[in-house]
Design an enzyme around this catalytic site. Structure first.
Site, mmCIF file in Angstrom:
data_model
loop_
_atom_site.group_PDB
_atom_site.id
_atom_site.type_symbol
_atom_site.label_atom_id
_atom_site.label_comp_id
_atom_site.label_asym_id
_atom_site.label_seq_id
_atom_site.Cartn_x
_atom_site.Cartn_y
_atom_site.Cartn_z
ATOM 1 N N THR A 278 6.210 5.485 1.309
ATOM 2 C CA THR A 278 6.194 6.242 0.290
ATOM 3 C C THR A 278 5.614 5.726 -0.925
ATOM 4 O O THR A 278 4.896 6.399 -1.809
ATOM 5 C CB THR A 278 7.533 7.027 0.146
ATOM 6 O OG1 THR A 278 8.599 6.027 0.101
ATOM 7 C CG2 THR A 278 7.747 7.810 1.195
ATOM 8 N N CYS A 279 5.876 4.180 -1.064
ATOM 9 C CA CYS A 279 5.674 3.757 -2.211
ATOM 10 C C CYS A 279 4.021 3.541 -2.420
ATOM 11 O O CYS A 279 3.526 3.408 -3.396
ATOM 12 C CB CYS A 279 6.129 2.256 -2.249
ATOM 13 S SG CYS A 279 8.036 2.152 -2.253
ATOM 14 N N ALA A 280 3.455 3.414 -1.215
ATOM 15 C CA ALA A 280 1.896 3.420 -1.257
ATOM 16 C C ALA A 280 1.197 4.850 -0.657
ATOM 17 O O ALA A 280 0.017 4.763 -0.469
ATOM 18 C CB ALA A 280 1.326 1.957 -0.430
#
Length: 1533
Positions: free
Chosen positions: A1499-1501
Site C-alpha cells: 500500500t505504501c507504493a
C-alpha cells in the site's frame, strides 16, 4: 559472421552475465573473464581472478543524460569531451614517452626507482617476443590490474611508447595477428585502461597503428568480448583523437554490427561516434555521410539513451556542416528529416528528454535555414502539424521571460525558429535575399505547402498570443503570421482567416509595449488592408484595431511632451527601470551567433511611430472610417445607455423614485439584451462603452463612482441596492432564446472573462538565475539567509524635525513587513524623551524573532498566552534548520499584520511620495511601484544591487487616519434594515453596498471594474438558491403564489468553471514555479490580493498549490512533483526529522488519535502510523488510520451529529446501524445551554479532536472518509448560515420552515393591507388546516429535550408565534445550538494551522480537498493512469481481465478495492491521475499454480502483485476474497 559464431559463444562467460535472466544490464566487457573454461591454461586461470574493485563513479558522455560505467577505475578525462583538441600531438615529454613521476600499479607509495622498475618489467614482459601464451596472459593480467589503479594526475612513471607499441602489436598488428582471443582481449583492455588513465596515451596508440586494428576486429567479429572491448577502447580514444578516428573509418566499423551487442555496449558505441562527430572537418565529411543511414536507423532504437546520443551526434554534424549547402542537402537525401520528425512529434515511439527534443527541433530549423531540399522535404512531411503539436502541448503562456539573452533551449523557442525559417521573410534582408527568393519560389510553385502549413499553425499562433504569452513569444508568432499573410493570395488568405478572429488578435498585439511586436502588428494590418480592405475594415473598427493605432500615436505625443523631463532624475542608486526592451530582431535566426547580440536593432521607436502614422493616414482616414475614430453604432448606443445609467444611478431618494427605477430597469434591460442581440458585441466595444463601470455604479446605487471616502450606508441606500440587485438577478437568470439558449448571466460572465484576458495588468515577475546561496540580512535582525535581500536606504522626510537621519543602506528580507522595519529603525532615529522606551523595543523584537526562528512554521500563536508554551514545545519537536530564517520572516509577518490595528504605528513610510500600506511587505510595495510605472521587472543581480530610497516620518494621530471603518458602517446599516432576508450574510453583498472590492488593487485600473463585476456575478450565481427562495417566499406573502408547493426552487446556476480565468491561472502557476517564490514564499501583491478578493478566478489545482505555499511556506513532495516531474525525492517540509512514527491501537482509535494529536498537532513533521502488534508501516497504514478515525467519528452514541438516534436501519443492516444515518451529510447536533454539562463536555472534546484530525489530514495531504454536509463546510469556512442552508442537511425540515415563514410573512402583509382598507382576507391556513390544529410543541423538531424560548405565553405553535417559532428553530439548528461545538472544532483546527487559510476554497472544493474524489473509471482512463510492469503490459490478458473487473465493480466494491490498494477508499483530488506513487500492477511469481495464489499489495507504493489467473472469473473470486479478508491488518507479504 557465421564463422565467428562458435568462438563468440566460447569466449563469453554467460553464467556470470545475467544469472536470473532478468534483463538487467551486464557488467562491462572489460571486467569479465575472457573464457568460460577456467582449466584451459594457467593464464586463463589468472584471467578468471576477480577483477579489482571499481571506484564508485560514472562517466558522462555527450549530453550527460545517461551514465555509463567506465571501463577502468580512473578519474582521468571523465567528461567525455577531452580538453585537448589537437588530436594528433605526441604529448610525451621524454624519449620513451614515459611519465616523469612514478607510482606503483597498486597505488602504494614507493621510491622512484622501484616504481620505474616495476612498470618497465611489466611492459618488457608484455613486449617480449617468443614468450609463451601462458606467460603473456599472466603479464597482461598484471598490467591490466596495475593500470586499473594508475592515475596520471596522481604522479607516476609509465613507458607509454613502449607499452603502446607492444599492446598494439598484440592486439592484432604485425606478428601478433595470430594471437589467441584471450591475448587480444587483455591487450585491448590494457589499451583502454591506459587511454582512460593517461589521455595523452591515445596519441601514442594511434601513432602505432591501433585504429585499423580495432576497425578490423569490429568489421569481422570473431569474438564478441574482443569486439566489445574494442568499442570501449574507441570510446576513450575518440575523445582525444576524433579526426583520426573518423579517417580510420571508425563510424562504419562501430555501427556495422551494433544490433548484436547489449544495450549498455550500444551506448558505448554511439558515445564513441558522438565524440568523433563533435567537430567534423569538412574534408572528413565522406566518412560521416557514408554512415549516416546507419545512424538514422538507430533513432528507432527502443533504448532512450542510445536515441539521445545519436540525436546529439546528428546535431553536431549539422552544426559542423552548417556552412555547406551541398552537405546539408545530402543529409536530407539520406533521410534525416524523415527519421527525426516522428521523434519530436507528440506521442513519439521513444520519449526523449526535453533538451534532446529541443535540439532535434533546432536541427530541423538549421537545415531549413540553409537547405532548400530540407524546406521542401519538411513541407512534404507536413511539418506544420508537428509544430502545431509542439505548441499545443507546451505551455505557451509561460514562455521564456528572458530569451534570447540567456540562450535558453526550449521546444517552443526552437519550434518558432523552425516555423520562421520555413516561411520566407516578408522583409528583404540584404544578407539572405537569395535564399529568401528560393524559398518563395517553393511555396509559389506548390501553393498547397503554404495552404496546409498555414491551416495547421495559424490558429495555435493566434491562441498563444490571446492566452497572454510574453513579448518574445508574441513576436515569434506575429512574425510567422506576417510572413503567411504576405505570401498568401487574397483568396487563400480570406479562406485561412475565416475561422480566426484576426482583428481581435491584432488588437491584443497592439496593446503590447514592445516595439518589435507593435511593428509586426502594423505590418499585418497593412497587408490585410492592401489585400482585403473590404473584408477587414469593419472588423478593425469593431475590434478596436483602428482605436489602438490612434492610441499609439497619442502615446507618441505624450512621450514627446514628457521627453524634456526624462533626464532630470537619473540616479545610480535608484532601481533600474527596464523601459528599453530586448531586441528580438535576430532572436529567431537559426544561424544567430554571439555577434548577433551586438547587431543594431532594425526597429527604432521613431520608425515605429512613423509607420503607425503611415498606416493611419493611408488606410484609416476619416473619410474611410466615416465617424469618430473607432466607434460603431452599437458602441455609440451602449455609451448613450451607460451615460443615462451614470447620471441617474444615485437618484433613488427622489420623489419620482419609482418611475426613475423603472426607467433605469428598462435601460438596463436594453443593455443586457445587446449581449444576446443579433450583432455580436466585441470585447473592444464591451470595454470601451464603459458598460461594466456603469453597471457596477447602478447596482451599488452610485457608490462605485464616488470619489470621497465617506462610505456610510443608509437604510435607503441599502434598500435601493437590494431592489436593484433583485431586478438584475431576475434579468440575469432569464433566457432570451425560448429553445434553451444560454442565460444572460452566462453571456455576461463570458464577455467579462474575454475582457479580463485582453487586459494585461498582472505581470509574472521571474527571478533570473536564482540559486540559494548565503546572504546577510540586517532586517529583521542580522543573520545569514539563503534568499537575496532588497537593499534599502531610509531617508528622513524633509519636513520631519523630531527624528534623526539614518543614512546607511541596509539589507531587508523580502518577507519583512513595515512593522518589522519600524521596530528596527525606531531606536536608530528617535531622539525625543520617549527614546529610551523605543530603545528596548527592537531588542524585544529581535528576541521574539530569534524565538520565532526556533519556532515551527505553522504554529503562529493566536494569543500571547499560548506563545511561550508553543516555543518550548516546538523547539523540542524540530531543530533549527536553514529554513529557520524563512520561518522568522513568515511568522513575524503574520503576527505583525494581524496586530497592525492593535499597535499604533510610530513611523509612516513612503516610496516616491506615495505612503506605503502597512499590511503589505516592502518588497511587494517596490514590485507594485515598478509595475505601475510600466517597467519590465527582472529580478536579476542588478535588481538586488539597486538601492531603494524609502522616506520615513513620524506618524501623527494614527486614530484619525484609521477612522473610516467601512465594514463596520456597512454592518451597522444592514443590521438596522427591516428586511426579512439577511443580505449582509452574503459575502459579496458588502462589496456591492460599499462599491469597492475588499482588496488593495488599484481602482483606476481597467481590470478593477471587471473584477468587481465578476465578484458580484459569482456571488449571485453561488447564492442563487437563497435569493430565489427568498423571492418566492415574498411572492407567496404578497399573493402572487398561492400554492405552498410552488415555494420549491430549482437551482439553475451556471457551472463554477465559467468564472475561472485560464490566463490568470496560468500566470499564478508560473509565478509559483519561480525558484525565488518557491524558497521565500513571497508573491507579488496581485497574487495575494486577487486570491483574497476573487479566488474563483483561479482553478482548484492552482489554489491548492497556493494554499500549500502560503499556509505552510512550502510545497509538499506531491506538489513539487507536479511542478517538476524530474524531482524524484524531496524531503517534505525540509526538516531532518520530517517524519514522526506513532503506534496506534486498532481497538481504541479515538484514544490513540487524541494522544497522537496531543504530541504532534503542532509539529511540522509528517505523521506515519504503525499499528500495535503489526509490522507494516508507511503510507498505506497511515492512509488507513485516517479512514478508521473517519469511521469512528461517524458512530452513533457520540452525541456529535444530527440523525444519530435514528432507528431507520433494518435488521439486515445491523452493522451499519452503529453509524449515524445522514444521507445528506453530517451536521452538528444542536445542544441547548441547559444540557448536561458532563455529556456536552465530552462532545466538545470530540469536536476539538476532530478539528485537529481534519487540519492534520489537510496539512499532510491525507484523505478522510467522512461525509460532512455542505452546511458544515460553510461553518468551517466561517460563513454564517440561515434558513435556506438547512436544505443541505435536512430538506424536509427546511421545506416546512420555509412554508411556515411564507405563511408568517403573508399574515404580516395581510395585516398591513387591512390597515390600508383592503377588505380581501387571504388564506392563512397551512395546507387547509389551522396552524393551531397541527399541535406542534415549542421544542426543536427531533429533539424534544431542546425547549425553544418563546416570547409568547403559549407552549404550542399558533399563527401568532409562527414567525418566532421559525426564528427559534433556525437559531437552534444552525447558530446558538451548535456554536460551542464549532468553537471547539476551530480551536482544535487552529492548533495545526490557521483556519482562515482555507478561505481560498468554496465549500464544495473544501470537501474535495479533504475527502478526495469518487472518480469515474472508464477503460481508457484506467490504461492511461495505471502502470504495468515486471511481466505485464497493458495488453496482457490478465491485465485486460483486471481492468474489466474493476469497471464492473459497484460503488462499495470499488471503495473496498481502493482501500485494499491505497489504504483509503477514496482517491485524492485529481482522481486516479493524481495518485502518488502511481498505481502499479506487476506479475506475481509464487509457484506453478497461480490459480491457488492470492493477490497481494504494497500500500505504501500503491503496488498490486497479481498472479496470472487462468480466467476472469477466477481472478474476480480471488481478488474479492483478498479485498475482504485483507482489510484490518498490515503484515509482510
Amino acid at each position: 559472421m557465421a564463422s565467428g559464431s562458435a568462438p563468440m559463444d566460447r569466449c563469453r562467460k554467460r553464467p556470470d552475465s545475467d544469472p536470473e535472466g532478468s534483463g538487467e544490464r551486464e557488467p562491462p566487457a572489460d571486467k569479465r573473464p575472457c573464457t568460460a573454461e577456467p582449466s584451459t591454461s594457467s593464464a586463463a586461470a589468472a584471467a578468471a581472478v576477480p577483477p579489482p574493485p571499481l571506484p564508485a563513479r560514472a562517466v558522462e558522455h555527450g549530453g550527460g543524460s545517461d551514465m555509463e560505467i567506465s571501463s577502468s577505475g580512473h578519474a582521468g578525462d571523465a567528461d567525455g569531451d577531452g580538453d585537448d583538441e589537437d588530436g594528433d600531438g605526441d604529448g610525451d615529454g621524454d624519449g620513451d614517452g614515459g611519465s616523469s613521476c612514478e607510482s606503483d600499479g597498486d597505488g602504494s607509495s614507493r621510491p622512484c626507482g622501484s616504481r620505474r622498475g616495476r612498470f618497465h618489467q611489466m611492459v618488457e614482459a608484455v613486449a617480449a617476443e617468443g614468450a609463451g601464451e601462458d606467460a603473456l596472459l599472466a603479464a597482461l593480467t598484471e598490467l591490466c590490474e596495475a593500470l586499473s589503479f594508475f592515475a596520471e594526475d596522481a604522479g607516476g612513471y609509465f613507458p607509454t611508447e613502449a607499452a603502446a607499441r607492444a599492446l598494439v602489436r598484440l592486439a592484432g598488428a604485425g606478428d601478433g595477428a595470430g594471437a589467441s582471443p584471450d591475448v587480444m582481449l587483455l591487450s585491448v583492455r590494457a589499451i583502454t585502461y591506459l587511454c582512460d588513465s593517461m589521455p595523452r596515451a591515445s596519441d601514442a596508440v594511434v601513432r602505432h597503428g591501433l585504429l585499423p586494428v580495432l576497425c578490423s576486429r569490429l568489421l569481422s567479429i570473431e569474438y564478441l568480448d574482443v569486439a566489445e572491448q574494442c568499442l570501449q577502447a574507441f570510446e576513450k580514444i575518440s575523445r582525444r583523437q576524433p579526426t583520426q578516428c573518423l579517417q580510420a573509418g571508425m563510424i562504419t566499423a562501430v555501427l556495422a554490427y551494433i544490433d548484436f551487442f547489449s544495450s549498455s555496449i550500444q551506448r558505448v558505441a554511439v558515445s564513441a561516434v558522438a565524440n568523433a562527430c563533435k567537430k567534423v572537418p569538412v574534408d572528413c565529411s565522406k566518412f560521416v555521410m557514408d554512415s549516416l543511414p546507419m545512424l538514422c536507423n538507430l533513432l528507432q532504437s527502443e533504448d532512450k539513451m542510445v536515441v539521445e546520443k545519436v540525436a546529439a551526434c546528428l546535431v553536431s554534424i549539422v552544426d559542423s556542416f552548417g556552412s555547406s549547402v551541398d552537405l546539408l542537402d545530402q543529409m536530407c537525401h539520406q533521410g534525416v528529416i524523415e527519421k527525426v520528425l516522428p521523434l519530436i512529434s507528440t506521442g513519439g515511439h521513444t520519449a526523449l528528454s526535453p533538451s534532446t527534443s529541443s535540439n532535434l527541433i533546432g536541427l530541423l530549423a538549421k537545415l531549413a535555414c540553409t537547405s532548400l531540399v530540407a524546406v521542401k522535404s519538411l513541407f512534404e512531411q507536413n511539418v506544420g502539424s508537428t509544430i502545431k503539436g509542439i505548441l499545443v502541448t507546451s505551455d505557451l503562456s509561460h514562455g521564456m521571460p528572458y530569451l534570447p539573452l540567456e540562450k535558453q533551449n526550449n521546444q517552443v523557442n526552437e519550434a518558432l525558429k523552425l516555423a520562421n525559417q520555413l516561411m520566407p521573410s516578408a522583409a528583404r534582408d540584404i544578407e539572405n535575399t537569395q535564399i529568401i527568393l528560393a524559398k518563395e519560389k517553393i511555396i509559389t510553385d506548390e501553393p498547397r505547402f503554404l495552404c496546409q502549413f498555414s491551416r495547421d499553425i495559424l490558429p495555435v499562433l493566434i491562441k498563444a498570443v490571446n492566452s497572454g504569452a510574453n513579448s518574445y513569444i508574441c513576436y515569434g508568432c506575429a512574425s510567422i503570421v506576417n510572413n503567411i499573410c504576405y505570401f498568401c493570395k487574397p483568396e487563400m488568405l480570406q479562406e485561412l482567416l475565416k475561422e480566426t478572429n484576426i482583428s481581435s488578435f491584432l488588437a491584443g498585439l497592439l496593446s503590447r509595449k514592445d516595439h518589435h511586436v507593435l511593428t509586426s502588428s502594423l505590418k499585418i494590418i497593412e497587408i490585410l488592408m492592401q489585400k482585403l480592405p473590404d473584408a477587414y475594415l469593419g472588423s478593425f473598427i469593431k475590434e478596436g484595431v483602428v482605436y489602438a493605432v490612434e492610441a499609439l500615436l497619442t502615446q507618441e505625443d505624450c512621450l514627446k511632451s514628457a521627453h524634456p523631463s526624462d533626464d532630470v532624475h537619473p540616479s545610480e542608486t535608484q532601481p533600474v527601470i527596464r523601459n528599453k526592451s530586448t531586441c528580438f530582431c535576430y532572436a529567431f535566426d537559426s544561424r544567430r551567433s554571439d555577434a548577433a547580440e551586438t547587431k543594431t536593432c532594425r526597429i527604432g521607436k521613431d520608425s515605429l511611430f512613423t509607420f503607425a502614422r503611415h498606416v493611419k493616414t493611408t488606410y484609416f482616414t476619416k473619410e474611410v472610417v466615416s465617424s469618430e475614430v473607432g466607434l460603431t453604432e452599437l458602441l455609440q448606443k451602449l455609451k448613450t445607455c451607460c451615460a443615462v445609467l451614470n447620471e441617474t444611478a444615485d437618484k433613488s431618494s427622489d420623489q419620482d423614485n419609482l418611475q426613475n427605477e423603472e426607467n433605469l430597469s428598462t435601460i438596463l434591460s436594453e443593455v443586457m439584451m445587446e449581449l444576446h442581440g443579433g450583432e455580436t458585441m466585441t470585447t473592444f466595444e464591451f470595454l470601451e462603452s464603459g458598460l461594466v463601470k456603469s453597471l457596477s455604479n447602478y447596482l451599488s446605487n452610485g457608490k462605485y463612482l464616488q470619489v470621497d471616502e465617506n462610505r456610510n450606508c443608509s437604510d435607503d441606500h441599502f434598500l435601493a441596492v437590494v431592489k436593484r440587485f433583485q431586478s438584475f438577478a431576475r434579468m440575469s437568470f432569464s433566457r432570451m432564446d425560448q429553445t434553451g439558449g444560454d442565460m444572460l448571466l452566462t453571456l455576461l460572465v463570458r464577455k467579462l472573462q474575454s475582457a479580463l484576458t485582453s487586459l494585461d495588468n498582472f505581470p509574472v515577475i521571474m527571478s533570473h538565475n536564482f540559486k540559494p546561496r548565503s546572504y546577510i540580512s540586517d532586517v529583521p535582525l542580522r543573520h545569514s539567509t539563503i534568499i537575496p535581500c532588497i537593499r534599502v536606504r531610509f531617508k528622513k522626510d524633509e519636513s520631519e524635525t523630531n527624528l534623526s537621519s539614518y543614512d546607511n543602506a541596509v539589507n531587508v528580507e523580502v518577507s519583512s513587513s513595515l512593522q518589522t522595519i519600524e521596530n528596527f529603525l525606531w531606536s536608530k532615529v528617535s531622539t525625543d524623551i520617549n527614546g529610551q522606551k523605543a530603545e528596548s523595543s527592537p531588542s524585544d523584537t529581535a528576541l521574539e524573532s530569534k524565538h520565532d526562528d526556533l519556532q515551527e512554521r505553522d504554529s503562529t500563536p493566536e494569543s500571547s498566552s499560548s506563545e511561550g508554551v508553543m516555543i518550548h514545545e516546538s523547539s523540542s519537536v524540530e531543530p533549527f534548520s536553514e529554513q529557520g530564517t524563512l520561518s522568522s520572516g513568515r511568522a513575524e509577518r503574520n503576527t505583525s499584520i494581524s496586530s497592525d490595528h492593535a499597535l499604533q504605528p510610530k513611523l509612516i513610510f513612503s516610496l516616491k511620495g506615495k505612503e506605503l500600506d502597512r499590511s503589505v511587505t516592502l518588497y511587494q510595495s517596490i514590485l507594485q511601484d515598478q509595475i505601475n510605472a510600466g517597467s519590465d521587472i527582472i529580478l536579476d543581480t542588478q535588481f538586488w544591487r539597486s538601492v531603494h530610497d524609502i522616506t520615513f516620518r513620524t506618524a501623527v494621530n494614527p486614530e484619525a487616519n484609521d477612522s473610516p471603518k467601512h465594514s463596520s458602517t456597512a454592518t451597522t446599516s444592514t443590521n438596522d434594515s427591516t428586511t426579512d432576508f439577511t443580505w449582509q450574510m452574503l459575502p459579496f453583498f458588502s462589496s456591492l453596498l460599499l462599491g469597492k472590492l475588499p482588496c488593495k488593487l488599484d481602482k483606476s485600473s481597467p481590470s478593477y471594474d471587471i473584477l468587481f463585476m465578476l465578484n458580484i456575478l459569482e456571488g449571485l450565481n453561488r447564492y442563487f438558491f437563497h435569493l430565489e427562495s427568498d423571492e418566492r417566499t415574498n411572492s407567496f406573502a404578497h399573493g402572487r403564489i398561492t400554492n405552498l408547493d410552488d415555494l420549491k426552487t430549482e437551482v439553475s446556476s451556471i457551472p463554477q468553471q465559467e468564472f475561472v480565468s485560464a490566463k490568470l491561472t496560468d500566470k499564478l502557476e508560473q509565478q509559483m514555479q519561480d525558484p525565488l517564490v518557491f524558497k521565500s514564499c513571497c508573491l507579488p501583491l496581485w497574487c495575494t490580493e486577487l486570491m483574497s478578493a476573487c479566488p474563483f478566478l483561479f482553478s482548484f489545482e492552482a489554489r491548492r498549490k497556493y494554499f500549500q505555499l502560503t499556509a505552510f511556506d512550502s510545497l509538499t513532495t506531491h506538489y513539487v512533483h507536479m511542478i517538476d516531474p524530474s524531482v524524484n525525492s524531496i524531503p517534505e517540509r525540509g526538516s531532518p526529522h520530517s517524519r514522526k512514527k506513532f503506534i496506534v491501537d486498532r481497538d481504541d482509535i479515538l484514544v490513540s488519535a487524541a494522544k497522537m494529536m496531543k504530541s504532534h498537532a503542532r509539529s511540522n513533521a509528517l505523521l506515519e502510523v504503525e499499528y500495535k502488534e503489526e509490522v507494516g508501516t508507511g503510507l498505506g497504514p497511515t492512509m488507513e488510520f485516517y479512514t478508521l478515525i473517519s469511521h469512528e467519528f461517524q458512530k452513533s452514541g457520540l452525541g456529535m451529529w444530527r440523525g444519530e438516534l435514528s432507528s431507520e436501519a433494518g435488521a439486515d443492516e445491523a452493522h451499519d446501524s452503529r453509524f449515524v444515518v445522514a444521507p445528506n451529510g453530517l451536521f452538528p447536533r444542536p445542544w441547548s445551554s441547559s444540557a448536561d454539562c458532563a455529556s456536552f463536555q465530552e462532545v466538545n472534546k470530540r469536536f476539538y479532536l476532530l478539528g485537529q484530525v481534519v487540519a492534520k489530514a489537510i496539512k499532510d495531504n491525507r484523505i478522510l472518509d467522512i461525509p460532512f454536509s455542505k452546511a458544515f463546510y460553510k461553518l468551517i469556512l466561517g460563513q454564517e448560515l440561515n434558513i435556506y442552508d438547512i436544505q443541505s442537511f435536512d430538506p424536509e425540515l427546511a421545506m416546512s420552515l420555509m412554508e411556515f415563514q411564507a405563511l408568517a410573512r403573508r399574515r404580516i402583509y395581510a395585516a398591513l393591507d387591512m390597515s390600508r382598507g383592503c377588505k380581501i382576507i387571504p388564506d392563512l391556513s397551512y395546507r387547509g388546516c389551522r396552524v393551531e390544529d397541527l399541535a406542534i410543541a415549542f421544542v426543536l423538531p427531533g429533539y424534544p429535550e431542546y425547549v425553544l424560548s418563546s416570547g409568547s405565553n403559549s407552549d404550542s405553535l399558533c399563527l401568532e408565534n409562527l414567525e418566532e417559532y421559525v426564528q427559534c428553530v433556525v437559531e437552534a439548528s444552525v447558530k446558538s445550538g451548535i456554536a460551542r461545538q464549532m468553537e471547539a472544532f476551530k480551536s482544535g483546527f487552529n492548533e495545526v494551522f490557521p483556519l482562515n487559510n482555507l478561505q481560498v476554497f468554496s465549500e464544495d472544493e473544501l470537501e474535495r480537498l479533504l475527502c478526495g474524489e469518487q472518480d469515474t473509471w472508464d477503460f481508457t482512463k484506467l490504461v492511461d493512469h495505471i502502470k504495468f510492469n515486471h511481466g505485464y503490459t497493458c495488453s496482457s490478458p490478465p491485465v485486460i481481465n483486471l481492468l474489466e473487473i474493476i469497471q464492473e465493480f459497484g460503488c462499495h466494491q470499488r471503495r473496498a478495492f481502493l482501500q485494499f490498494i491505497t489504504g483509503s477508499p477514496r482517491l485524492p483530488p485529481g482522481g486516479l491521475a493524481a495518485l502518488n506513487p502511481k498505481f502499479t500492477v506487476v506479475r506475481k511469481h509464487n509457484g506453478n499454480e497461480p490459480d491457488h495464489d492470492l493477490p497481494s499489495v504494497m500500500t505504501c507504493a500503491n503496488y498490486l502483485k497479481l498472479p496470472p489467473y487462468s480466467s476472469k472469473e477466477r481472478m474476480r473470486e480471488k481478488l474479492l476474497y483478498a479485498i475482504s479478508e485483507g482489510q484490518g491488518s498490515f503484515h509482510l507479504s
